[in-house]
Design an enzyme around this catalytic site. Structure first.
Site, PDB file in Angstrom:
ATOM      1  N   ASP A  27       0.803  -1.221   0.000  1.00 14.22           N
ATOM      2  CA  ASP A  27       0.000   0.000   0.000  1.00 14.22           C
ATOM      3  C   ASP A  27       0.838   1.274   0.000  1.00 14.22           C
ATOM      4  OD1 ASP A  27       0.778  -0.570   2.631  1.00 14.22           O
ATOM      5  OD2 ASP A  27      -0.949   0.464   3.490  1.00 14.22           O
ATOM      6  N   GLU A  50       9.727 -10.487  -2.250  1.00 16.38           N
ATOM      7  CA  GLU A  50      10.750  -9.473  -2.472  1.00 16.38           C
ATOM      8  C   GLU A  50      12.152 -10.070  -2.598  1.00 16.38           C
ATOM      9  OE1 GLU A  50       7.230  -7.599  -0.500  1.00 16.38           O
ATOM     10  OE2 GLU A  50       8.480  -9.369  -0.051  1.00 16.38           O
ATOM     11  N   HIS A 113       1.375   0.632  10.398  1.00 22.88           N
ATOM     12  CA  HIS A 113       1.699  -0.751  10.082  1.00 22.88           C
ATOM     13  C   HIS A 113       3.006  -0.830   9.282  1.00 22.88           C
ATOM     14  CE1 HIS A 113      -0.554   0.678   6.571  1.00 22.88           C
ATOM     15  NE2 HIS A 113       0.000  -0.288   5.862  1.00 22.88           N
ATOM     16  N   HIS A 114       3.667  -1.938   9.415  1.00 22.16           N
ATOM     17  CA  HIS A 114       4.988  -2.221   8.834  1.00 22.16           C
ATOM     18  C   HIS A 114       6.110  -1.469   9.543  1.00 22.16           C
ATOM     19  CE1 HIS A 114       2.746  -4.369   5.958  1.00 22.16           C
ATOM     20  NE2 HIS A 114       2.718  -3.508   4.954  1.00 22.16           N
ATOM     21  N   GLY A 403      27.232 -16.270  -2.217  1.00 23.11           N
ATOM     22  CA  GLY A 403      26.929 -17.682  -2.042  1.00 23.11           C
ATOM     23  C   GLY A 403      25.584 -17.971  -1.399  1.00 23.11           C
ATOM     24  N   ASP A 430      18.346 -29.552  -6.113  1.00 21.41           N
ATOM     25  CA  ASP A 430      17.020 -29.606  -5.502  1.00 21.41           C
ATOM     26  C   ASP A 430      16.933 -28.797  -4.220  1.00 21.41           C
ATOM     27  OD1 ASP A 430      18.763 -31.371  -4.252  1.00 21.41           O
ATOM     28  OD2 ASP A 430      17.335 -33.021  -4.105  1.00 21.41           O
ATOM     29  N   ASN A 457      19.468 -34.817  -5.990  1.00 18.90           N
ATOM     30  CA  ASN A 457      20.351 -35.723  -5.241  1.00 18.90           C
ATOM     31  C   ASN A 457      20.014 -35.701  -3.752  1.00 18.90           C
ATOM     32  OD1 ASN A 457      21.347 -33.176  -4.741  1.00 18.90           O
ATOM     33  ND2 ASN A 457      23.413 -33.599  -5.480  1.00 18.90           N
ATOM     34  N   GLY A 459      19.040 -33.450  -1.230  1.00 20.76           N
ATOM     35  CA  GLY A 459      19.526 -32.670  -0.099  1.00 20.76           C
ATOM     36  C   GLY A 459      20.615 -31.676  -0.438  1.00 20.76           C
ATOM     37  N   GLU A 463      26.714 -28.805   1.492  1.00 22.87           N
ATOM     38  CA  GLU A 463      26.923 -28.804   2.940  1.00 22.87           C
ATOM     39  C   GLU A 463      27.427 -30.167   3.423  1.00 22.87           C
ATOM     40  OE1 GLU A 463      26.760 -25.951   3.904  1.00 22.87           O
ATOM     41  OE2 GLU A 463      25.254 -24.909   2.712  1.00 22.87           O
TER      42      GLU A 463
END
Length: 547
Positions: A27, A50, A113-114, A403, A430, A457, A459, A463
Protein backbone atom coordinates in the site's frame (compact mmCIF):
# COMPACT_ATOMS: atom_id res chain seq x y z
CA UNK A 1 7.55 20.65 -17.64
CA UNK A 2 5.54 19.50 -14.62
CA UNK A 3 5.78 15.83 -13.65
CA UNK A 4 5.14 13.77 -10.57
CA UNK A 5 8.29 12.76 -8.73
CA UNK A 6 7.47 9.11 -9.47
CA UNK A 7 7.28 9.87 -13.18
CA UNK A 8 10.59 11.73 -13.06
CA UNK A 9 12.26 8.79 -11.29
CA UNK A 10 11.04 6.40 -13.97
CA UNK A 11 12.23 8.80 -16.69
CA UNK A 12 15.72 8.69 -15.18
CA UNK A 13 15.74 4.89 -15.02
CA UNK A 14 14.51 4.61 -18.59
CA UNK A 15 17.29 6.96 -19.71
CA UNK A 16 19.95 4.54 -18.38
CA UNK A 17 18.43 1.51 -20.10
CA UNK A 18 16.02 0.02 -17.57
CA UNK A 19 12.96 -1.45 -19.30
CA UNK A 20 11.78 -3.90 -16.60
CA UNK A 21 11.03 -3.07 -12.96
CA UNK A 22 10.85 -5.95 -10.48
CA UNK A 23 9.05 -6.01 -7.15
CA UNK A 24 5.97 -6.68 -5.06
CA UNK A 25 3.03 -4.29 -4.56
CA UNK A 26 2.22 -2.84 -1.14
CA UNK A 27 0.00 0.00 0.00
CA UNK A 28 2.96 2.37 0.33
CA UNK A 29 3.92 1.98 -3.34
CA UNK A 30 0.63 1.32 -5.16
CA UNK A 31 0.03 4.76 -6.66
CA UNK A 32 3.69 4.90 -7.65
CA UNK A 33 3.21 1.59 -9.49
CA UNK A 34 0.49 3.32 -11.51
CA UNK A 35 3.23 5.55 -12.92
CA UNK A 36 5.18 2.46 -13.96
CA UNK A 37 2.43 0.45 -15.64
CA UNK A 38 1.14 3.49 -17.53
CA UNK A 39 4.38 3.76 -19.52
CA UNK A 40 5.23 2.25 -22.88
CA UNK A 41 8.98 2.09 -22.21
CA UNK A 42 8.79 0.18 -18.92
CA UNK A 43 7.25 -3.13 -17.88
CA UNK A 44 6.29 -4.06 -14.35
CA UNK A 45 7.40 -7.60 -13.45
CA UNK A 46 5.56 -8.61 -10.29
CA UNK A 47 7.35 -11.24 -8.22
CA UNK A 48 6.09 -13.77 -5.69
CA UNK A 49 8.19 -12.22 -2.93
CA UNK A 50 10.75 -9.47 -2.47
CA UNK A 51 13.71 -11.84 -2.10
CA UNK A 52 12.97 -13.30 -5.50
CA UNK A 53 12.55 -9.78 -6.88
CA UNK A 54 16.00 -8.78 -5.61
CA UNK A 55 17.60 -11.88 -7.14
CA UNK A 56 15.78 -11.28 -10.43
CA UNK A 57 16.95 -7.66 -10.50
CA UNK A 58 20.51 -8.82 -9.87
CA UNK A 59 20.35 -11.26 -12.78
CA UNK A 60 18.83 -8.61 -15.06
CA UNK A 61 21.55 -6.11 -14.14
CA UNK A 62 24.34 -8.59 -14.89
CA UNK A 63 23.21 -8.63 -18.51
CA UNK A 64 21.63 -5.20 -18.89
CA UNK A 65 24.08 -3.14 -16.83
CA UNK A 66 21.60 -1.80 -14.26
CA UNK A 67 18.26 -2.85 -12.75
CA UNK A 68 15.45 -1.45 -10.62
CA UNK A 69 13.09 -2.96 -8.09
CA UNK A 70 10.29 -1.63 -5.87
CA UNK A 71 9.22 -2.81 -2.43
CA UNK A 72 6.97 -1.50 0.25
CA UNK A 73 8.25 -0.05 3.52
CA UNK A 74 9.52 -2.39 6.23
CA UNK A 75 8.27 -5.89 5.51
CA UNK A 76 9.07 -5.78 1.80
CA UNK A 77 12.14 -3.64 2.20
CA UNK A 78 13.74 -6.09 4.62
CA UNK A 79 12.78 -9.15 2.59
CA UNK A 80 15.02 -7.78 -0.18
CA UNK A 81 18.07 -7.24 2.05
CA UNK A 82 19.70 -10.60 1.29
CA UNK A 83 19.57 -10.08 -2.46
CA UNK A 84 20.77 -6.48 -2.26
CA UNK A 85 23.69 -7.54 -0.05
CA UNK A 86 24.68 -10.09 -2.69
CA UNK A 87 24.58 -7.40 -5.35
CA UNK A 88 26.83 -5.23 -3.20
CA UNK A 89 29.34 -8.02 -2.56
CA UNK A 90 29.59 -8.97 -6.24
CA UNK A 91 29.32 -5.44 -7.69
CA UNK A 92 25.94 -5.46 -9.41
CA UNK A 93 24.08 -2.11 -9.75
CA UNK A 94 20.48 -2.43 -8.55
CA UNK A 95 18.24 0.55 -7.70
CA UNK A 96 16.18 -0.51 -4.66
CA UNK A 97 13.17 1.81 -4.34
CA UNK A 98 11.10 1.67 -1.17
CA UNK A 99 7.61 3.12 -1.19
CA UNK A 100 7.20 4.61 2.29
CA UNK A 101 4.53 6.21 4.52
CA UNK A 102 3.75 9.88 3.95
CA UNK A 103 5.94 12.57 5.44
CA UNK A 104 3.02 13.66 7.63
CA UNK A 105 2.75 10.17 9.16
CA UNK A 106 6.50 10.08 9.74
CA UNK A 107 6.67 13.57 11.25
CA UNK A 108 3.81 12.74 13.62
CA UNK A 109 5.60 9.57 14.74
CA UNK A 110 2.48 7.48 14.23
CA UNK A 111 2.46 3.76 14.98
CA UNK A 112 1.78 2.83 11.40
CA UNK A 113 1.70 -0.75 10.08
CA UNK A 114 4.99 -2.22 8.83
CA UNK A 115 6.82 -0.06 11.35
CA UNK A 116 8.33 -1.28 14.64
CA UNK A 117 5.65 0.59 16.55
CA UNK A 118 8.15 2.97 18.10
CA UNK A 119 7.31 6.10 16.13
CA UNK A 120 10.55 6.36 14.15
CA UNK A 121 11.05 5.56 10.50
CA UNK A 122 14.77 5.42 9.72
CA UNK A 123 15.53 1.94 11.14
CA UNK A 124 15.29 0.11 7.83
CA UNK A 125 17.12 2.80 5.88
CA UNK A 126 19.98 2.50 8.36
CA UNK A 127 20.10 -1.24 7.73
CA UNK A 128 20.85 -0.52 4.08
CA UNK A 129 23.84 1.73 4.81
CA UNK A 130 26.40 -1.09 4.75
CA UNK A 131 24.98 -2.95 1.75
CA UNK A 132 24.42 -0.05 -0.66
CA UNK A 133 26.92 2.39 -2.11
CA UNK A 134 24.55 5.39 -1.75
CA UNK A 135 21.19 6.18 -0.14
CA UNK A 136 18.63 8.93 -0.66
CA UNK A 137 15.50 10.19 1.09
CA UNK A 138 13.53 11.80 -1.72
CA UNK A 139 11.55 15.03 -1.28
CA UNK A 140 9.99 17.29 -3.91
CA UNK A 141 12.77 19.79 -3.26
CA UNK A 142 15.73 17.39 -3.72
CA UNK A 143 14.35 14.91 -6.30
CA UNK A 144 16.25 16.41 -9.24
CA UNK A 145 19.56 16.30 -7.41
CA UNK A 146 19.27 13.16 -5.27
CA UNK A 147 17.82 10.78 -7.86
CA UNK A 148 20.59 11.49 -10.41
CA UNK A 149 23.19 11.31 -7.63
CA UNK A 150 22.32 7.78 -6.54
CA UNK A 151 21.79 6.45 -10.07
CA UNK A 152 25.21 7.78 -11.03
CA UNK A 153 26.67 6.20 -7.89
CA UNK A 154 25.19 2.83 -8.81
CA UNK A 155 26.64 3.01 -12.31
CA UNK A 156 30.07 4.31 -11.31
CA UNK A 157 30.52 1.88 -8.42
CA UNK A 158 28.58 -1.04 -9.95
CA UNK A 159 26.78 -1.52 -6.67
CA UNK A 160 23.19 -1.19 -5.40
CA UNK A 161 21.66 2.00 -4.01
CA UNK A 162 18.61 2.58 -1.81
CA UNK A 163 15.90 5.16 -2.49
CA UNK A 164 13.38 5.99 0.26
CA UNK A 165 10.31 7.40 -1.51
CA UNK A 166 7.41 8.56 0.67
CA UNK A 167 4.23 7.88 -1.26
CA UNK A 168 3.04 11.48 -1.01
CA UNK A 169 6.36 12.60 -2.52
CA UNK A 170 6.00 10.15 -5.41
CA UNK A 171 2.60 11.73 -6.17
CA UNK A 172 3.77 15.36 -5.88
CA UNK A 173 4.23 17.37 -9.06
CA UNK A 174 7.51 19.22 -9.60
CA UNK A 175 8.81 21.44 -12.36
CA UNK A 176 11.39 19.30 -14.19
CA UNK A 177 14.12 21.61 -15.44
CA UNK A 178 16.36 19.07 -17.18
CA UNK A 179 16.28 15.42 -18.19
CA UNK A 180 18.65 13.00 -16.49
CA UNK A 181 22.09 12.58 -18.02
CA UNK A 182 24.82 10.23 -16.89
CA UNK A 183 27.63 12.16 -15.25
CA UNK A 184 30.97 12.10 -17.05
CA UNK A 185 33.74 9.95 -15.62
CA UNK A 186 36.45 12.10 -14.06
CA UNK A 187 39.70 10.56 -15.25
CA UNK A 188 42.68 10.28 -12.91
CA UNK A 189 46.33 10.37 -13.89
CA UNK A 190 47.72 6.89 -13.25
CA UNK A 191 51.04 7.30 -15.08
CA UNK A 192 53.12 6.93 -11.91
CA UNK A 193 51.53 3.57 -11.21
CA UNK A 194 52.11 2.45 -14.78
CA UNK A 195 55.81 3.28 -14.49
CA UNK A 196 56.00 1.08 -11.42
CA UNK A 197 54.19 -1.78 -13.15
CA UNK A 198 56.27 -1.69 -16.34
CA UNK A 199 59.43 -1.70 -14.22
CA UNK A 200 58.27 -4.84 -12.45
CA UNK A 201 57.31 -6.52 -15.72
CA UNK A 202 60.64 -5.70 -17.39
CA UNK A 203 62.54 -7.41 -14.59
CA UNK A 204 60.19 -10.41 -14.46
CA UNK A 205 60.85 -13.83 -15.93
CA UNK A 206 57.37 -15.29 -15.49
CA UNK A 207 54.59 -12.66 -15.49
CA UNK A 208 50.90 -13.58 -15.23
CA UNK A 209 47.49 -11.91 -14.95
CA UNK A 210 44.82 -13.15 -12.53
CA UNK A 211 41.44 -11.70 -13.37
CA UNK A 212 37.89 -11.90 -12.09
CA UNK A 213 34.48 -10.43 -11.43
CA UNK A 214 35.16 -6.69 -11.63
CA UNK A 215 35.90 -7.06 -15.35
CA UNK A 216 32.38 -8.45 -15.74
CA UNK A 217 30.87 -5.73 -13.55
CA UNK A 218 32.51 -2.83 -15.37
CA UNK A 219 32.27 -4.38 -18.84
CA UNK A 220 36.02 -4.13 -19.42
CA UNK A 221 36.45 -7.34 -21.44
CA UNK A 222 37.69 -5.61 -24.59
CA UNK A 223 40.10 -3.37 -22.69
CA UNK A 224 41.57 -6.37 -20.84
CA UNK A 225 41.91 -8.45 -23.99
CA UNK A 226 43.56 -5.55 -25.78
CA UNK A 227 46.16 -5.28 -23.00
CA UNK A 228 46.80 -9.03 -23.07
CA UNK A 229 47.07 -9.17 -26.87
CA UNK A 230 49.56 -6.28 -26.87
CA UNK A 231 51.73 -7.62 -24.07
CA UNK A 232 51.36 -11.41 -24.52
CA UNK A 233 51.01 -11.84 -20.74
CA UNK A 234 49.08 -15.07 -20.03
CA UNK A 235 45.79 -14.95 -18.13
CA UNK A 236 44.31 -17.18 -15.46
CA UNK A 237 40.82 -16.34 -14.23
CA UNK A 238 39.11 -17.05 -10.94
CA UNK A 239 35.83 -18.89 -10.59
CA UNK A 240 34.61 -15.62 -9.03
CA UNK A 241 34.31 -13.80 -12.33
CA UNK A 242 34.40 -16.62 -14.84
CA UNK A 243 33.87 -15.11 -18.26
CA UNK A 244 36.03 -12.10 -17.44
CA UNK A 245 38.48 -13.14 -20.15
CA UNK A 246 37.96 -14.67 -23.57
CA UNK A 247 38.59 -18.40 -23.12
CA UNK A 248 39.27 -18.74 -26.85
CA UNK A 249 42.24 -16.37 -26.64
CA UNK A 250 45.69 -17.91 -27.24
CA UNK A 251 46.84 -16.20 -24.04
CA UNK A 252 44.29 -17.92 -21.81
CA UNK A 253 45.68 -20.60 -19.47
CA UNK A 254 42.54 -21.65 -17.59
CA UNK A 255 40.94 -21.33 -14.16
CA UNK A 256 43.26 -20.77 -11.22
CA UNK A 257 41.74 -22.10 -8.01
CA UNK A 258 44.77 -22.60 -5.81
CA UNK A 259 45.66 -26.18 -5.01
CA UNK A 260 42.80 -27.44 -7.22
CA UNK A 261 44.14 -25.93 -10.44
CA UNK A 262 45.71 -28.08 -13.11
CA UNK A 263 49.35 -28.62 -12.18
CA UNK A 264 50.80 -26.67 -15.09
CA UNK A 265 48.63 -23.61 -14.32
CA UNK A 266 49.18 -23.91 -10.59
CA UNK A 267 52.94 -24.10 -10.94
CA UNK A 268 53.11 -21.20 -13.38
CA UNK A 269 50.98 -18.87 -11.23
CA UNK A 270 52.45 -19.88 -7.87
CA UNK A 271 56.00 -19.43 -9.17
CA UNK A 272 55.34 -16.17 -11.02
CA UNK A 273 57.55 -13.23 -10.12
CA UNK A 274 55.06 -10.64 -11.43
CA UNK A 275 51.39 -11.29 -10.70
CA UNK A 276 48.97 -8.60 -11.89
CA UNK A 277 45.65 -9.08 -10.11
CA UNK A 278 43.23 -7.22 -12.41
CA UNK A 279 39.64 -6.88 -11.19
CA UNK A 280 39.79 -9.97 -8.97
CA UNK A 281 39.38 -10.89 -5.31
CA UNK A 282 41.28 -13.86 -3.90
CA UNK A 283 38.44 -15.25 -1.79
CA UNK A 284 38.35 -18.57 0.07
CA UNK A 285 36.02 -20.28 -2.42
CA UNK A 286 37.97 -18.98 -5.43
CA UNK A 287 41.32 -20.21 -4.09
CA UNK A 288 40.30 -23.46 -2.34
CA UNK A 289 40.73 -22.02 1.11
CA UNK A 290 43.60 -19.62 0.27
CA UNK A 291 45.74 -22.50 -0.97
CA UNK A 292 47.83 -20.33 -3.31
CA UNK A 293 51.58 -20.58 -2.80
CA UNK A 294 52.62 -17.06 -3.79
CA UNK A 295 53.12 -14.18 -1.34
CA UNK A 296 49.96 -12.05 -1.45
CA UNK A 297 52.02 -8.98 -0.52
CA UNK A 298 54.00 -9.32 -3.75
CA UNK A 299 50.88 -9.23 -5.93
CA UNK A 300 50.13 -6.00 -7.80
CA UNK A 301 46.49 -5.27 -6.95
CA UNK A 302 44.72 -3.48 -9.81
CA UNK A 303 41.12 -3.30 -8.65
CA UNK A 304 38.43 -0.65 -8.44
CA UNK A 305 39.36 1.70 -5.58
CA UNK A 306 42.21 -0.63 -4.70
CA UNK A 307 45.62 -0.19 -6.26
CA UNK A 308 48.48 -1.67 -4.26
CA UNK A 309 52.07 -2.31 -5.23
CA UNK A 310 54.61 -2.80 -2.49
CA UNK A 311 54.02 0.09 -0.10
CA UNK A 312 52.10 2.25 -2.60
CA UNK A 313 48.33 2.24 -2.09
CA UNK A 314 45.45 4.18 -3.66
CA UNK A 315 41.86 3.59 -2.59
CA UNK A 316 40.36 6.26 -4.86
CA UNK A 317 41.56 5.29 -8.33
CA UNK A 318 39.09 3.57 -10.67
CA UNK A 319 39.62 0.26 -12.44
CA UNK A 320 38.56 1.98 -15.68
CA UNK A 321 41.51 4.40 -15.44
CA UNK A 322 43.96 1.71 -14.37
CA UNK A 323 43.10 -0.52 -17.32
CA UNK A 324 43.29 2.44 -19.70
CA UNK A 325 46.76 3.11 -18.32
CA UNK A 326 47.82 -0.49 -18.80
CA UNK A 327 46.90 -0.26 -22.46
CA UNK A 328 49.54 2.44 -22.92
CA UNK A 329 52.40 0.31 -21.58
CA UNK A 330 55.32 -0.53 -23.85
CA UNK A 331 56.07 -4.11 -22.87
CA UNK A 332 55.97 -7.54 -24.50
CA UNK A 333 56.29 -10.86 -22.68
CA UNK A 334 58.45 -13.56 -24.30
CA UNK A 335 58.09 -16.31 -21.70
CA UNK A 336 56.33 -19.53 -22.67
CA UNK A 337 53.31 -20.52 -20.61
CA UNK A 338 50.85 -23.45 -20.42
CA UNK A 339 48.11 -23.15 -23.01
CA UNK A 340 44.48 -23.87 -22.24
CA UNK A 341 43.33 -27.23 -23.54
CA UNK A 342 39.65 -27.23 -24.42
CA UNK A 343 37.87 -30.47 -23.51
CA UNK A 344 37.30 -33.09 -26.18
CA UNK A 345 33.79 -33.50 -27.55
CA UNK A 346 31.80 -36.65 -26.75
CA UNK A 347 34.27 -37.70 -24.04
CA UNK A 348 31.78 -40.04 -22.39
CA UNK A 349 29.86 -43.28 -22.89
CA UNK A 350 26.10 -43.43 -23.33
CA UNK A 351 24.58 -46.26 -21.33
CA UNK A 352 21.79 -47.15 -18.91
CA UNK A 353 23.94 -46.86 -15.78
CA UNK A 354 22.97 -44.20 -13.22
CA UNK A 355 24.09 -40.77 -14.43
CA UNK A 356 27.12 -39.33 -12.61
CA UNK A 357 28.18 -35.75 -12.04
CA UNK A 358 31.28 -36.27 -14.16
CA UNK A 359 29.29 -37.48 -17.18
CA UNK A 360 26.58 -34.86 -16.63
CA UNK A 361 29.03 -31.97 -17.00
CA UNK A 362 30.84 -33.55 -19.96
CA UNK A 363 27.50 -33.82 -21.75
CA UNK A 364 26.62 -30.27 -20.74
CA UNK A 365 29.87 -29.11 -22.33
CA UNK A 366 28.73 -30.50 -25.69
CA UNK A 367 25.25 -28.99 -25.27
CA UNK A 368 26.36 -25.35 -24.80
CA UNK A 369 25.93 -23.04 -27.80
CA UNK A 370 27.94 -19.92 -28.64
CA UNK A 371 25.44 -17.34 -27.35
CA UNK A 372 24.10 -19.23 -24.33
CA UNK A 373 23.84 -17.70 -20.87
CA UNK A 374 24.89 -20.30 -18.28
CA UNK A 375 23.63 -19.72 -14.73
CA UNK A 376 25.15 -22.05 -12.14
CA UNK A 377 23.77 -22.36 -8.62
CA UNK A 378 26.18 -22.27 -5.70
CA UNK A 379 26.69 -25.94 -4.86
CA UNK A 380 27.31 -28.98 -7.01
CA UNK A 381 26.21 -27.03 -10.08
CA UNK A 382 28.67 -24.17 -9.67
CA UNK A 383 31.65 -26.31 -8.72
CA UNK A 384 31.02 -28.55 -11.70
CA UNK A 385 30.20 -25.74 -14.13
CA UNK A 386 33.04 -23.31 -13.58
CA UNK A 387 35.41 -25.65 -15.41
CA UNK A 388 33.18 -25.69 -18.50
CA UNK A 389 34.95 -24.24 -21.53
CA UNK A 390 33.14 -21.10 -22.66
CA UNK A 391 32.99 -19.56 -26.10
CA UNK A 392 33.79 -15.88 -26.47
CA UNK A 393 30.15 -14.80 -26.47
CA UNK A 394 28.86 -17.01 -23.66
CA UNK A 395 27.83 -15.38 -20.41
CA UNK A 396 28.46 -17.22 -17.15
CA UNK A 397 26.66 -16.23 -13.94
CA UNK A 398 27.19 -17.56 -10.45
CA UNK A 399 27.37 -16.08 -6.97
CA UNK A 400 30.46 -17.64 -5.34
CA UNK A 401 31.33 -14.71 -3.07
CA UNK A 402 27.92 -14.05 -1.50
CA UNK A 403 26.93 -17.68 -2.04
CA UNK A 404 23.21 -17.48 -1.21
CA UNK A 405 21.62 -20.75 -2.30
CA UNK A 406 18.45 -20.30 -4.29
CA UNK A 407 19.79 -17.16 -5.99
CA UNK A 408 20.00 -18.51 -9.51
CA UNK A 409 16.37 -19.49 -10.13
CA UNK A 410 15.00 -15.91 -9.80
CA UNK A 411 18.24 -14.59 -11.33
CA UNK A 412 17.42 -16.62 -14.44
CA UNK A 413 14.08 -14.83 -14.61
CA UNK A 414 16.07 -11.58 -14.70
CA UNK A 415 18.72 -12.68 -17.19
CA UNK A 416 16.15 -14.12 -19.60
CA UNK A 417 14.02 -10.97 -19.47
CA UNK A 418 17.11 -8.83 -20.01
CA UNK A 419 17.77 -10.58 -23.32
CA UNK A 420 14.89 -12.86 -24.41
CA UNK A 421 16.69 -13.86 -27.63
CA UNK A 422 19.53 -15.68 -25.86
CA UNK A 423 19.05 -19.20 -24.56
CA UNK A 424 19.41 -19.40 -20.78
CA UNK A 425 20.63 -22.64 -19.19
CA UNK A 426 20.02 -22.86 -15.44
CA UNK A 427 21.98 -25.52 -13.54
CA UNK A 428 20.56 -25.90 -10.04
CA UNK A 429 20.16 -28.48 -7.28
CA UNK A 430 17.02 -29.61 -5.50
CA UNK A 431 17.95 -28.02 -2.17
CA UNK A 432 18.50 -24.60 -3.72
CA UNK A 433 15.39 -24.89 -5.87
CA UNK A 434 13.19 -25.33 -2.81
CA UNK A 435 14.24 -21.94 -1.43
CA UNK A 436 12.98 -19.81 -4.32
CA UNK A 437 10.81 -22.19 -6.35
CA UNK A 438 7.95 -19.66 -6.74
CA UNK A 439 10.04 -17.91 -9.41
CA UNK A 440 8.92 -20.64 -11.82
CA UNK A 441 5.42 -19.19 -11.55
CA UNK A 442 6.66 -15.77 -12.64
CA UNK A 443 8.63 -17.32 -15.51
CA UNK A 444 5.49 -19.00 -16.80
CA UNK A 445 3.47 -15.77 -16.53
CA UNK A 446 6.20 -13.82 -18.34
CA UNK A 447 6.27 -16.47 -21.08
CA UNK A 448 10.04 -16.87 -21.09
CA UNK A 449 11.78 -20.03 -22.31
CA UNK A 450 14.80 -20.98 -20.18
CA UNK A 451 16.10 -24.54 -19.94
CA UNK A 452 16.14 -25.58 -16.28
CA UNK A 453 18.26 -28.54 -15.17
CA UNK A 454 17.44 -29.65 -11.62
CA UNK A 455 19.84 -32.10 -10.00
CA UNK A 456 17.80 -34.26 -7.66
CA UNK A 457 20.35 -35.72 -5.24
CA UNK A 458 18.19 -35.55 -2.13
CA UNK A 459 19.53 -32.67 -0.10
CA UNK A 460 22.26 -30.12 0.50
CA UNK A 461 25.22 -31.88 -1.09
CA UNK A 462 27.47 -28.82 -0.84
CA UNK A 463 26.92 -28.80 2.94
CA UNK A 464 27.40 -32.58 3.19
CA UNK A 465 30.88 -32.15 1.73
CA UNK A 466 31.79 -29.66 4.43
CA UNK A 467 30.27 -31.37 7.46
CA UNK A 468 27.56 -33.84 8.35
CA UNK A 469 27.69 -36.11 5.30
CA UNK A 470 24.85 -38.26 6.63
CA UNK A 471 23.24 -35.92 9.15
CA UNK A 472 19.53 -35.16 8.95
CA UNK A 473 20.03 -31.39 8.85
CA UNK A 474 21.39 -31.80 5.31
CA UNK A 475 18.28 -33.70 4.21
CA UNK A 476 15.24 -32.15 2.53
CA UNK A 477 11.70 -33.31 1.86
CA UNK A 478 11.49 -35.05 -1.49
CA UNK A 479 9.19 -33.29 -3.97
CA UNK A 480 7.66 -34.52 -7.19
CA UNK A 481 9.62 -31.86 -9.07
CA UNK A 482 8.18 -32.55 -12.50
CA UNK A 483 4.74 -31.54 -11.23
CA UNK A 484 5.90 -28.04 -10.32
CA UNK A 485 5.16 -26.45 -13.72
CA UNK A 486 1.62 -27.83 -13.47
CA UNK A 487 1.23 -26.51 -9.92
CA UNK A 488 2.32 -23.07 -11.16
CA UNK A 489 -0.14 -23.06 -14.05
CA UNK A 490 2.20 -24.08 -16.86
CA UNK A 491 1.11 -27.61 -17.67
CA UNK A 492 0.72 -26.83 -21.37
CA UNK A 493 3.57 -24.30 -21.60
CA UNK A 494 6.45 -26.23 -20.01
CA UNK A 495 8.02 -29.47 -21.26
CA UNK A 496 9.02 -31.68 -18.33
CA UNK A 497 11.63 -34.43 -18.53
CA UNK A 498 12.90 -37.20 -16.27
CA UNK A 499 16.55 -38.30 -16.47
CA UNK A 500 18.27 -41.20 -14.73
CA UNK A 501 20.95 -42.31 -17.20
CA UNK A 502 23.27 -40.83 -19.82
CA UNK A 503 21.18 -42.40 -22.59
CA UNK A 504 18.05 -40.69 -21.26
CA UNK A 505 19.92 -37.41 -20.84
CA UNK A 506 21.12 -37.48 -24.44
CA UNK A 507 17.56 -38.01 -25.70
CA UNK A 508 16.31 -35.08 -23.60
CA UNK A 509 19.07 -32.77 -24.84
CA UNK A 510 18.18 -33.59 -28.42
CA UNK A 511 14.51 -32.91 -27.68
CA UNK A 512 15.38 -29.52 -26.16
CA UNK A 513 17.30 -28.66 -29.33
CA UNK A 514 14.25 -29.44 -31.48
CA UNK A 515 11.88 -27.38 -29.29
CA UNK A 516 13.65 -24.05 -28.67
CA UNK A 517 10.32 -22.22 -28.40
CA UNK A 518 9.37 -24.04 -25.18
CA UNK A 519 10.46 -23.75 -21.57
CA UNK A 520 12.04 -27.03 -20.46
CA UNK A 521 12.18 -28.38 -16.91
CA UNK A 522 14.54 -31.36 -16.58
CA UNK A 523 14.83 -33.40 -13.39
CA UNK A 524 18.19 -35.18 -13.33
CA UNK A 525 18.54 -37.85 -10.65
CA UNK A 526 21.96 -38.55 -9.16
CA UNK A 527 23.38 -40.31 -6.14
CA UNK A 528 23.16 -38.37 -2.89
CA UNK A 529 26.94 -38.54 -2.29
CA UNK A 530 28.09 -37.97 -5.87
CA UNK A 531 29.73 -34.57 -6.36
CA UNK A 532 32.14 -32.83 -8.73
CA UNK A 533 35.78 -33.43 -7.83
CA UNK A 534 36.39 -29.81 -6.97
CA UNK A 535 33.41 -29.63 -4.64
CA UNK A 536 34.83 -32.54 -2.63
CA UNK A 537 38.13 -30.68 -2.31
CA UNK A 538 36.52 -27.31 -1.54
CA UNK A 539 34.37 -28.95 1.12
CA UNK A 540 37.48 -30.25 2.85
CA UNK A 541 39.11 -26.82 2.65
CA UNK A 542 36.05 -25.13 4.16
CA UNK A 543 35.83 -27.74 6.90
CA UNK A 544 39.46 -27.11 7.82
CA UNK A 545 38.92 -23.34 7.68
CA UNK A 546 35.94 -23.62 10.04
CA UNK A 547 37.98 -25.56 12.57
Amino acid sequence: MKKRVGQYLMDCLSNVGVDKVFGVPGDFNLTFLDDIISRNDLEWVGNTNELNASYAADGYARLKGIAAMVTTFGVGELSAVNGIAGSYAERVPVIQITGAPTRAVEQAGKYVHHSLGEGHFDDYRNMYDSITTAQAYITPENAQSEIPRVINAALFEKRPVHIHLPIDVANTEIEVTASFELAEHQHMDVSKYMQMIVGKLQSAEQPVIITGHEINSFGLHEALEKFVTQTHIPVAQLSLGKGAFNEESPYYMGVYDGALADKAIRDYVDQSDAILNIGAKLTDSATAGYSYQFDIDDVVMINHHNFKMNETKDNDVSLVDLLAGLNKLNYVNHTDFPKYKRPSAHDYDLNDDPLTQETYFKMMQDFIKDEDVIIAEQGTSFFGAYDLALNQHNKFIGQPLWGSIGYTLPATLGTQLADPKRRNLLLIGDGSLQLTVQAISTMIREEIKPVIFVINNDGYTVERKIHGENEMYNDIQMWDYKLLPTVFGGKDEVCTHDVNTSEEFQKVLLQVETQPDRMHFIEVKMDVHDAPRKLNAIGQAFAKQNG
